[in-house]
Enzyme design. Structure first.
Site: not given
Length: 288
Positions: A137, A89, A71, A20
């Site tokens: 994106e 991004h 998260e 994550h």
């Protein structure tokens, strides 16, 4: 004492994947609503920790034991953060880029770039901003088991960063592309094909060696079978290429999980997690 050569072989033996990415938001429920309604993510879990004055939520496109997640961390009373110039991004792959972009627009979201070919290429992409200003994106792509497919970070020395993530993290250089017309180079780093899993996209803009980090984006987490061996490798590599260990390997108090964390040569943070799999409903989250 194992030799450095033997220690550095560990990343190739370890079983690793991206778990994550952690970042801070100013309104947790607002961001959850945006991600679920606009992006189609699922809220995997949410918890409030009033004694430490924070709450977090995990969202993604599949279960955490197989898929990448974000998260989101909300710190009580903090409604705005500085994203800085270094974070780039996240990316989401979709079979219908026009539909997703229009869903974002209809929900009042900001479309920063309309769908069209990427600069210097043919892949159709768009960019949208979430409520906190994080850029996503959107990539036109066929069916994939992992739609949440990229984390992009800017670096000051691409070759150094490629070596660091290869040696310290055991990642593969999946693809590298130089686009001189637009004065940038990218390198895709990861553990499997970029169309099948999440990858780290490192971007070098010609002549730019430093970026601001801000206080919004926190870290990416990666699984490991042994945080002690993984930390030993990182310690050796940082002495050669830069960076440092920020948390020595060890257990998280009260949880059957071990962790270590480090900074890469540009100051980007990564955490290794060795997670117990024998606990039926075990979940983890770190206050940020």
């Amino acid at each position: 004492m194992a030799s450095s050569e033997n220690v550095l072989e560990w990343p190739q033996k370890d079983k690793r994947r991206f778990l994550h990415a952690v970042y801070r938001v100013g309104d947790l429920d607002r961001t959850i609503k945006f991600y679920t309604e606009c992006f189609g993510m699922k809220l995997l879990r949410k918890r409030d920790v009033p004694e430490e004055k924070y709450a977090n939520a995990f969202l993604g496109f599949g279960p955490e034991d197989t898929n990448f997640a974000v998260e989101l961390t909300y710190n009580y009373g903090v409604d705005k953060y500085d994203i800085g110039t270094g974070f780039g991004h996240f990316a989401i792959a979709t079979e219908d880029i026009t539909k997703l972009v229009e869903t974002v627009r209809a929900s009042g979201g900001k479309v920063a770039r309309e769908p069209g070919p990427v600069k210097g290429g043919t892949t159709v992409i768009a960019f949208v901003d979430d409520p906190d200003g994080y850029k996503f994106e959107i990539i036109q792509r066929g069916p994939t088991p992992e739609p949440l497919c990229q984390v992009m970070l800017r670096v000051g020395d691409l070759e150094r960063s490629i070596q660091f993530y290869q040696k310290a993290c055991g990642m593969k250089l999946l693809r590298k592309k130089d686009v001189p017309d637009y004065k940038y180079t990218i390198a895709m780093m990861g553990y499997a094909d970029e169309h099948e899993t999440t990858v780290l996209e490192l971007t070098y803009n010609y002549g730019v060696t430093e970026y601001t980090k801000g206080n919004a984006y926190a870290q990416v987490a990666i699984s490991t079978e042994d945080v002690y061996k993984s930390a030993e490798v990182v310690d050796i590599v940082t002495k050669e290429l830069g960076g440092k260990i920020t948390r020595q390997p060890g257990p998280i108090p009260g949880l059957n999980t071990k962790i270590t964390s480090f900074l890469d040569p540009d100051g980007w943070k990564t955490a290794w997690f060795c997670i117990a799999i024998d606990q039926t409903n075990f979940r983890f989250g770190i206050s940020m």
